[in-house]
Scaffold this active site. Structure first.
Site, PDB file in Angstrom:
ATOM      1  N   TYR A 142     -28.607 -30.304  52.019  1.00 37.22           N
ATOM      2  CA  TYR A 142     -27.471 -29.536  52.217  1.00 37.22           C
ATOM      3  C   TYR A 142     -27.396 -28.676  53.334  1.00 37.22           C
ATOM      4  O   TYR A 142     -28.497 -28.056  53.807  1.00 37.22           O
ATOM      5  CB  TYR A 142     -27.133 -28.630  50.792  1.00 37.22           C
ATOM      6  CG  TYR A 142     -25.908 -27.796  51.447  1.00 37.22           C
ATOM      7  CD1 TYR A 142     -24.669 -27.904  51.140  1.00 37.22           C
ATOM      8  CD2 TYR A 142     -26.349 -26.347  51.752  1.00 37.22           C
ATOM      9  CE1 TYR A 142     -23.502 -27.132  51.751  1.00 37.22           C
ATOM     10  CE2 TYR A 142     -25.337 -25.381  52.165  1.00 37.22           C
ATOM     11  CZ  TYR A 142     -23.897 -25.849  52.193  1.00 37.22           C
ATOM     12  OH  TYR A 142     -22.906 -25.047  52.623  1.00 37.22           O
TER      13      TYR A 142
ATOM     14  N   HIS B  29     -28.191 -23.801  47.360  1.00 36.40           N
ATOM     15  CA  HIS B  29     -27.200 -24.610  46.923  1.00 36.40           C
ATOM     16  C   HIS B  29     -27.345 -25.532  45.505  1.00 36.40           C
ATOM     17  O   HIS B  29     -27.110 -26.519  45.358  1.00 36.40           O
ATOM     18  CB  HIS B  29     -26.704 -25.971  47.984  1.00 36.40           C
ATOM     19  CG  HIS B  29     -25.485 -26.160  48.140  1.00 36.40           C
ATOM     20  ND1 HIS B  29     -24.796 -27.325  47.560  1.00 36.40           N
ATOM     21  CD2 HIS B  29     -24.253 -25.540  48.765  1.00 36.40           C
ATOM     22  CE1 HIS B  29     -23.446 -27.359  47.804  1.00 36.40           C
ATOM     23  NE2 HIS B  29     -23.317 -26.532  48.637  1.00 36.40           N
TER      24      HIS B  29
ATOM     25  N   GLU C  44     -29.235 -17.685  48.820  1.00 36.69           N
ATOM     26  CA  GLU C  44     -27.987 -17.970  48.062  1.00 36.69           C
ATOM     27  C   GLU C  44     -28.067 -19.247  46.973  1.00 36.69           C
ATOM     28  O   GLU C  44     -28.884 -20.143  47.402  1.00 36.69           O
ATOM     29  CB  GLU C  44     -26.681 -18.297  49.078  1.00 36.69           C
ATOM     30  CG  GLU C  44     -25.671 -18.746  48.470  1.00 36.69           C
ATOM     31  CD  GLU C  44     -24.561 -19.342  49.598  1.00 36.69           C
ATOM     32  OE1 GLU C  44     -24.797 -19.170  50.808  1.00 36.69           O
ATOM     33  OE2 GLU C  44     -23.630 -20.014  49.164  1.00 36.69           O
TER      34      GLU C  44
ATOM     35  N   GLU D 145     -20.361 -18.869  44.301  1.00 34.76           N
ATOM     36  CA  GLU D 145     -19.255 -19.574  44.926  1.00 34.76           C
ATOM     37  C   GLU D 145     -18.699 -20.613  43.754  1.00 34.76           C
ATOM     38  O   GLU D 145     -17.425 -20.953  43.794  1.00 34.76           O
ATOM     39  CB  GLU D 145     -19.430 -20.386  46.032  1.00 34.76           C
ATOM     40  CG  GLU D 145     -20.634 -21.389  45.779  1.00 34.76           C
ATOM     41  CD  GLU D 145     -20.888 -22.052  47.330  1.00 34.76           C
ATOM     42  OE1 GLU D 145     -21.420 -21.076  48.213  1.00 34.76           O
ATOM     43  OE2 GLU D 145     -21.013 -23.310  47.536  1.00 34.76           O
TER      44      GLU D 145
ATOM     45  N   ARG E 180     -20.771 -13.670  45.595  1.00 32.28           N
ATOM     46  CA  ARG E 180     -20.410 -14.613  46.640  1.00 32.28           C
ATOM     47  C   ARG E 180     -19.175 -15.483  46.067  1.00 32.28           C
ATOM     48  O   ARG E 180     -19.145 -16.591  46.229  1.00 32.28           O
ATOM     49  CB  ARG E 180     -21.570 -15.324  46.889  1.00 32.28           C
ATOM     50  CG  ARG E 180     -21.941 -15.145  48.364  1.00 32.28           C
ATOM     51  CD  ARG E 180     -22.901 -16.057  48.907  1.00 32.28           C
ATOM     52  NE  ARG E 180     -22.563 -17.141  49.474  1.00 32.28           N
ATOM     53  CZ  ARG E 180     -21.667 -17.515  50.263  1.00 32.28           C
ATOM     54  NH1 ARG E 180     -21.207 -16.464  50.907  1.00 32.28           N
ATOM     55  NH2 ARG E 180     -21.082 -18.592  50.658  1.00 32.28           N
TER      56      ARG E 180
HETATM   57  C1  GCO Z   1     -21.310 -22.301  51.571  1.00 36.52           C
HETATM   58  C2  GCO Z   1     -20.955 -23.353  50.393  1.00 36.52           C
HETATM   59  C3  GCO Z   1     -20.089 -24.478  50.961  1.00 36.52           C
HETATM   60  C4  GCO Z   1     -19.776 -25.562  49.973  1.00 36.52           C
HETATM   61  C5  GCO Z   1     -18.315 -26.144  50.403  1.00 36.52           C
HETATM   62  C6  GCO Z   1     -18.135 -26.675  48.799  1.00 36.52           C
HETATM   63  O1  GCO Z   1     -21.998 -21.210  51.015  1.00 36.52           O
HETATM   64  O2  GCO Z   1     -20.762 -22.092  52.554  1.00 36.52           O
HETATM   65  O3  GCO Z   1     -22.004 -23.851  50.032  1.00 36.52           O
HETATM   66  O4  GCO Z   1     -20.625 -25.199  52.165  1.00 36.52           O
HETATM   67  O5  GCO Z   1     -20.594 -26.567  49.783  1.00 36.52           O
HETATM   68  O6  GCO Z   1     -17.462 -25.104  50.205  1.00 36.52           O
HETATM   69  O7  GCO Z   1     -16.768 -27.487  49.087  1.00 36.52           O
HETATM   70 MG    MG Z   2     -23.238 -21.924  49.433  1.00 38.32          MG
END
Ligand code: GCO
Ligand code: MG
Length: 412
Positions: free
Chosen positions: A168, A218, A242, A268, A289
């Protein structure tokens, strides 16, 4: 009941605008009113299910909204939220956010003030942002980070590709595309876990102590490995680590919290207050977040920011490329008025995006600056937006499947 003589301004139409100037599907809501020329914009971007959000708005929320008093934002939020009986979830929350944010824009325009003024005014001049540096080896990540530092950025998220695996947030991996069995991507936690502490050892040694370093796990590793990683990274004094755990594994925050002082950022993927309130109340995370549109919009986010203030949790609203410039403007207005602001994530916005969205907040000295126009201070050039339609492809932008080498599907 209305005040005698005061005729409310009402919602006359709710329009959904779909556009992808950078190839990322964005959903914008435009709320029109009974006052000629007065309208508001909101972000409703859930890029992986954009068409489902558009349907939720066009078929359900629009008829619900028409005729209502534009001034009653909170009342609208409360009524619309329960209008589906089964509620929450990213589709309905994004739809709701589109209208909610547009109503805040309208409120600002009616008051002739930027939205941050309606929240009590600025507590800072601009919002420091973090940007994304990546590469296929520590040296490359360092070089990229240095370029950002030279441009004035002081907070940098660092991600590194792992050879042969789809990692990621790193360059060098394959890009997101529609699914097909041949494109299935593989990933293993072991090599990643060995590489990340080495990466940060390199970065801290070469970049020095002043720069703030961040990293996004992630949610890709087993929870107990997450506990190990948070401890292993402690010597490099991250600004935050994160999404160490998936939302489903959030109970592990209790465990990791007792073992390391690495600052933790989370959220997120959260959509419901019952998911995030306990983590904040128990002071198990340091940065909230959430993706503002995914929790239902600006009305929810400002309450969440205030709750976090009481618990010593700082804000770090999600700000990747799949937040529209309207959404970035909403993030920023909240950043400017929130004492417990931590940092703002920013995916740098291209000239093309800024042309489609005149008034997009600008980046200067490692921070995001708002203009002083009423409302969000941002508009959309609808003709230009129409020139960047969504790509017609099967799946309309699914998140790609990632699998272990043995074929097991893992979380994003
Ligand atoms: C981040 C995120 C994003 C997500 C994406 C999914 O911290 O910026 O993890 O990159 O992967 O918004 O659509
Ligand atoms: Mg993220």
């Amino acid at each position: 009941m209305t005040v005698a003589g005061a005729k409310p301004v009402t919602i006359t139409d709710v329009q959904t605008i779909l556009t992808a100037p950078e190839g990322i599907r964005l959903v914008i809501v435009k709320v029109l009113t009974s006052e000629p020329g007065l309208y508001g914009l909101g972000c409703a971007t859930f890029t992986q299910r954009a068409l489902a959000v558009a349907t939720a708005i066009d078929e359900y929320l629009k008829p619900f909204a028409i005729g209502r008093d534009v001034d009653r934002i909170e009342d609208f939020y409360q009524a619309a939220y329960v209008s589906s009986y089964w509620r929450s979830g990213p589709v309905l929350n994004n739809a709701l956010s589109g209208v909610d944010q547009a109503l805040w824009d309208i409120k600002g325009k009616r008051a002739n003030m930027p939205v941050y003024q309606l929240l009590g005014g600025k507590v800072r001049e601009a919002a420091p942002v973090y940007v994304h540096a990546s590469g296929s080896e520590p040296q490359e990540v360092e070089d990229r980070a240095r370029e950002y530092m030279e441009q004035g950025f002081r907070h940098i998220r660092c991600q590194m590709a792992i050879p042969g695996l789809t990692t990621y947030g790193s360059r060098g991996g394959k890009t997101l595309q529609a699914l097909s069995p041949e494109q299935t991507r593989t990933w293993e936690p072991g090599p990643y876990m060995r590489a990340v502490p080495r990466l940060f050892e390199h970065l801290r040694t070469t970049l020095g102590d002043e720069v703030e370093l961040l990293h996004d796990v992630h949610e890709r590793i087993p929870p107990i490995d997450g506990v190990w990683l948070a401890k292993a990274l402690e010597p490099y004094r991250l600004f935050f680590l994160e999404d160490l755990f998936a939302p489903e594994d959030a109970d592990y925050f209790r465990l990791v919290r007792q073992q390391t002082s690495t600052p933790l950022a989370m959220g997120e993927l959260f959509v419901n207050v019952a998911e995030y309130a306990p983590l904040i109340r128990e002071r198990l995370i340091d940065f909230i977040r959430v993706h503002i549109t995914d929790i239902g919009g600006f009305s929810m986010a400002r309450k969440l920011a205030a709750f976090c203030e009481f618990m010593g949790v700082r804000t770090a609203w999600h700000g990747p490329g799949d937040v529209s410039p309207v959404g970035h403007a909403a993030n920023l207005h909240l950043d400017l008025a929130t004492p417990n602001f931590g940092i703002q994530e920013l995916s740098l916005m291209s000239d093309r995006l800024q042309e489609v969205f005149p008034g997009t907040p600008v980046v200067r000295d490692g921070a995001l600056w708002a203009n002083d126009l009423p409302g969000w201070g941002i508009d959309i050039d609808e003709e230009l937006a129409a020139r960047y339609p969504f790509a017609e492809e099967p799946g309309h932008g699914y998140w790609p499947e990632i699998r272990r080498l043995d074929g097991t599907v893992i979380r994003p």
